[in-house]
Design an enzyme around this catalytic site. Structure first.
Site, short mmCIF file in Angstrom:
data_model
loop_
_atom_site.label_atom_id
_atom_site.label_comp_id
_atom_site.label_asym_id
_atom_site.label_seq_id
_atom_site.Cartn_x
_atom_site.Cartn_y
_atom_site.Cartn_z
N ASN A 9 -16.35 4.70 13.32
CA ASN A 9 -16.96 5.66 14.24
C ASN A 9 -17.39 4.92 15.51
O ASN A 9 -18.36 4.18 15.52
CB ASN A 9 -18.15 6.33 13.53
CG ASN A 9 -18.85 7.36 14.39
OD1 ASN A 9 -18.85 7.27 15.62
ND2 ASN A 9 -19.46 8.33 13.75
N LYS A 12 -20.95 5.51 16.80
CA LYS A 12 -21.95 4.85 15.96
C LYS A 12 -21.95 3.34 16.23
O LYS A 12 -23.00 2.71 16.37
CB LYS A 12 -21.60 5.13 14.49
CG LYS A 12 -22.68 4.77 13.51
CD LYS A 12 -22.13 4.75 12.11
CE LYS A 12 -22.27 6.02 11.36
NZ LYS A 12 -21.96 5.89 9.92
N ASP A 70 -24.72 4.09 6.67
CA ASP A 70 -24.36 5.41 6.17
C ASP A 70 -25.50 6.34 6.56
O ASP A 70 -26.67 6.03 6.29
CB ASP A 70 -24.13 5.44 4.66
CG ASP A 70 -23.35 6.70 4.29
OD1 ASP A 70 -22.18 6.79 4.69
OD2 ASP A 70 -23.91 7.59 3.64
N GLY A 154 -22.02 14.06 16.71
CA GLY A 154 -22.45 14.74 15.48
C GLY A 154 -23.40 15.90 15.74
O GLY A 154 -23.13 16.78 16.56
N ASP A 156 -26.27 15.85 17.16
CA ASP A 156 -27.24 15.58 18.24
C ASP A 156 -27.58 16.81 19.09
O ASP A 156 -28.76 17.00 19.43
CB ASP A 156 -26.73 14.46 19.15
CG ASP A 156 -26.96 13.08 18.56
OD1 ASP A 156 -27.74 12.97 17.59
OD2 ASP A 156 -26.37 12.11 19.06
P1 IMP Z 1 -21.00 8.47 8.03
O1 IMP Z 1 -20.15 7.87 9.11
O2 IMP Z 1 -20.28 8.68 6.75
O3 IMP Z 1 -22.27 7.70 7.86
O4 IMP Z 1 -21.35 9.93 8.50
C1 IMP Z 1 -22.40 10.14 9.37
C2 IMP Z 1 -22.40 11.60 9.81
O5 IMP Z 1 -23.77 12.01 9.90
C3 IMP Z 1 -21.81 11.76 11.19
O6 IMP Z 1 -20.48 12.18 11.15
C4 IMP Z 1 -22.70 12.83 11.80
O7 IMP Z 1 -22.23 14.09 11.42
C5 IMP Z 1 -24.03 12.60 11.14
N1 IMP Z 1 -24.87 11.67 11.93
C6 IMP Z 1 -25.27 10.42 11.58
N2 IMP Z 1 -25.98 9.85 12.56
C7 IMP Z 1 -26.01 10.74 13.55
C8 IMP Z 1 -26.59 10.70 14.85
O8 IMP Z 1 -27.18 9.71 15.31
N3 IMP Z 1 -26.44 11.82 15.59
C9 IMP Z 1 -25.78 12.92 15.13
N4 IMP Z 1 -25.19 13.01 13.95
C10 IMP Z 1 -25.32 11.90 13.15
#
Ligand code: IMP
Length: 197
Positions: A9, A12, A70, A154, A156
């Site tokens: 991501n 991220k 995560d 995401g 936000d």
């Molecule tokens: P991961 O990459 O499996 O950890 O999924 C994290 C998911 O949580 C992302 O795709 C977003 O949908 C949500 N998420 C996590 N951190 C944020 C953030 O800082 N802002 C907005 N959505 C977030």
């Protein structure tokens, strides 16, 4: 020092980079493309901790100190959903727009005072000798009835941070990185990490 970050991501990764660069000047972060890793990592644990460790463990053969975030959104009215399923809340392939629509649908008619929740970030760190630890950061907010702002990613645009009276998507990158769940988790990570190196 080099640390491998287990994420595909880009937004991220950018946040992790920006936050850690401000806290540890001589740190170089590597991403998955830097090491030629292009596989999908199946995150099938039912906790943030479990999924973060799955990500760091998947890269153990590369020999780096590896960290993974995560993260997700936990909404009180929805008993913690979307939680660990945040990325694929509306199904796969992951789609931020559809996830936000589903969240709004599931909160239809729910008054402001019952729309509270939090962003959660768990950082796992794995050393080349197999030792691992996890830390958690959380940030409280309220889920608005319609999106506001263009920054971030995401959820936000729906996540209203009451202290700043703005959604996370209305904050500048620096503002979000000062208060976010990821910032809090990375600070906790550095505290533990500094005792182990
Ligand atoms: P991961 O990459 O499996 O950890 O999924 C994290 C998911 O949580 C992302 O795709 C977003 O949908 C949500 N998420 C996590 N951190 C944020 C953030 O800082 N802002 C907005 N959505 C977030």
């Amino acid at each position: 020092m080099e640390i491998l970050v287990a994420t595909n991501n880009k937004k991220k990764l950018r946040e992790i980079n920006d936050i850690l660069a401000g806290l540890v000047p001589d740190l170089k972060l590597l991403c998955l493309s830097d090491i030629g890793f292009h596989d999908d990592i199946i995150e099938d644990a039912d906790t943030f901790e479990g999924n973060a460790l799955i990500k760091t463990n998947a890269l153990s053969s590369y020999g780096y100190i590896t960290i993974a975030d995560d993260s997700g959104l936990s909404v009180d009215y929805l008993d913690g959903a979307p939680g660990v399923y945040s990325a694929r809340y509306a199904g796969e392939p992951c789609d931020d727009g559809k996830n936000n629509e589903k969240l709004l649908y599931n909160l239809k008619g729910v008054p402001y005072e019952k729309r509270g929740g939090k962003f959660v970030s768990v950082i796992a760190c794995r050393f080349p000798n197999g030792e691992s630890f996890t830390v958690k950061g959380e940030c409280p907010g309220v889920i608005l009835e319609s999106p506001r702002g263009d920054e971030g990613f995401g959820y936000d645009p729906l996540f209203y941070y009451e202290e700043y009276k703005k959604t996370f998507a209305e904050l500048s990158k620096d503002e979000k990185n000062t208060v976010s769940h990821r910032r809090r988790a990375l600070e906790a990570f550095l505290q533990v990490f500094s005792t182990k190196i």
